[in-house]
Design a protein around this motif. Structure first.
Motif, short mmCIF file in Angstrom:
data_model
loop_
_atom_site.label_atom_id
_atom_site.label_comp_id
_atom_site.label_asym_id
_atom_site.label_seq_id
_atom_site.Cartn_x
_atom_site.Cartn_y
_atom_site.Cartn_z
N ASN A 34 7.29 6.22 3.13
CA ASN A 34 6.42 5.98 1.98
C ASN A 34 6.96 4.88 1.08
OD1 ASN A 34 4.11 8.11 1.85
ND2 ASN A 34 5.89 9.27 2.52
N GLY A 35 8.28 4.75 0.99
CA GLY A 35 8.86 3.67 0.20
C GLY A 35 8.52 2.30 0.76
N ILE A 36 8.67 2.15 2.09
CA ILE A 36 8.33 0.86 2.72
C ILE A 36 6.83 0.60 2.62
CG2 ILE A 36 8.29 -0.38 4.92
CD1 ILE A 36 10.88 1.06 5.66
N ILE A 54 6.08 -0.65 -0.83
CA ILE A 54 6.45 -2.07 -0.97
C ILE A 54 5.38 -2.95 -0.34
CG2 ILE A 54 8.14 -3.81 -0.25
CD1 ILE A 54 10.29 -1.62 -0.47
N GLY A 55 4.86 -2.52 0.84
CA GLY A 55 3.79 -3.28 1.48
C GLY A 55 2.55 -3.36 0.60
N ILE A 102 4.25 -5.43 10.08
CA ILE A 102 5.54 -5.63 9.43
C ILE A 102 6.09 -4.31 8.89
CG2 ILE A 102 6.70 -6.76 7.49
CD1 ILE A 102 4.74 -9.08 7.82
N VAL A 103 5.23 -3.52 8.24
CA VAL A 103 5.65 -2.24 7.68
C VAL A 103 6.06 -1.26 8.78
CG1 VAL A 103 4.82 -0.20 6.42
CG2 VAL A 103 4.32 -2.48 5.55
N MET A 111 -0.86 3.86 8.22
CA MET A 111 -0.41 2.75 7.38
C MET A 111 -1.49 1.68 7.24
SD MET A 111 3.58 2.34 8.49
CE MET A 111 4.79 3.60 8.09
N PHE A 112 -2.19 1.42 8.34
CA PHE A 112 -3.28 0.43 8.28
C PHE A 112 -4.37 0.90 7.31
CE2 PHE A 112 -7.40 -1.19 9.72
CZ PHE A 112 -7.16 -2.55 9.67
#
Length: 331
Positions: free
Chosen positions: A27-29, A32-33, A64-65, A98-99
């Motif tokens: 969730n942190g990454i 950031i995304g 990338i994420v 994520m997408f």
């Protein structure tokens, strides 16, 4: 984040430490995304026909994420074989989630910036409308004044020949009237007391012009003196009444002006006699039409100025000005 950790703990049967570490890092990454995507959209907003570029940008950031998440988790749990197997098998699901998260973030930012831009555009449009309205109001006020001035100057010229003393009196009163007009140019709203004082100067000039032929009957209710109305609005109505009351007649006439309050509406009635055979009611030309236009710009109501004729050959112009409860109008 806690729901995500609970799913790893409950479904994949890993310890709370592993589940929380996975959830925090993933969730942190992702956060950031989302921040990077929001900043990028702050500098570049895709047009309606180019929303495909937003999807492409979201897909690139997702890759990338996902790569950063997988690399970080592999590094963190490099000795945990079972977890690494779980990570590889859950990667497609993580990529889809994520997408979707990044896509939702991107669309939310686009909508936010669009609404902000639309609000700014609406603000500029309203400001332009107000400026245009002010310009038209000023134009209407200034168009009405020269008509009276030209008539007065013609009368002064005539009086200088037959009665120089009266001509001097009229010039003095005309100067006072014009001085008051200049002071009032920037005032949209004035009190009834100030407006009637201004009208009295005008009536004094007209009495000099028409001498014994013009009589006035002015009735003002005391409770209306503190009420407000648009400045220099009444003078063209009174001028219209005097002009067409004296139209093609040499007899003396009486102009009646009454000011009263009805249901929180300031009502001003101006009555003048007229001869139907002389078609004296032509006084609804530029002067009254300009007043109607000005009232519409101020109140968005086209029925605040009304005219009527009565059987006793009276032509009555009625002006209605809505009042606020605090009697303090603003434009």
């Amino acid at each position: 984040m806690l729901v995500y950790a609970y799913l790893i703990y409950d479904v994949a049967s890993f310890s709370w430490q592993v589940a929380l570490a996975d959830s925090l890092l993933t969730n942190g990454i992702l956060a950031i995304g989302c921040i990077i995507l929001s900043n990028m959209l702050g500098y570049y907003q895709p047009k309606n026909e180019r929303l495909f570029s937003l999807l492409l940008l979201t897909a690139v950031l997702t890759v990338i994420v996902v790569f950063a998440t997988k690399y970080s988790l592999n590094y963190l749990f490099n000795s945990h074989t079972a977890y690494q197997s779980f990570l590889d098998s859950s990667l497609p699901f993580r990529s889809i989630v994520m997408f979707l998260c990044l896509g939702w973030c991107g669309l939310a930012n686009v909508l936010w910036y669009r609404l902000e831009e639309q609000s700014e555009t609406q603000g500029r449009f309203l400001a332009a409308q107000n400026l245009a309205k002010e310009a038209e109001l000023n134009k209407l006020r200034h168009q009405l004044q020269p008509h009276f001035l030209f008539n007065s100057l013609n009368s002064v010229y005539a009086l200088t020949i037959v009665n120089p003393t009266e001509a001097g009196t009229m010039i003095t009163k005309l100067a006072a009237f014009l001085r008051g007009t200049l002071k009032r140019d920037d005032e949209v709203w004035v009190s009834v007391a100030d407006e009637m004082e201004y009208i009295q100067l005008y009536l004094d000039i007209e009495k000099v012009r028409f001498s014994h032929r013009l009589s006035l009957d002015v009735k003002i209710e005391e409770e209306t003196l503190g009420l407000c109305l648009p400045g220099t609005l009444l003078q063209p109505i009174v001028e219209n009444a005097i002009k067409f009351g004296l139209y093609n007649t040499s007899a003396a006439i009486t102009i009646t002006i009454s000011v009263k309050l009805e249901k929180n509406i300031l009502v001003i009635c101006v009555a003048n006699p007229y001869d139907p055979e002389m078609n004296a009611t032509k006084g609804t030309g530029f002067g009254l039409s300009a007043i109607r236009r000005r009232l519409y710009l101020l109140f968005a109501d086209s029925n605040l100025l009304q005219t009527e004729t009565q059987n006793n050959n009276l032509y009555i112009t009625t002006l209605k000005i809505p009042q606020k409860d605090d009697k303090n109008n603003t434009n």
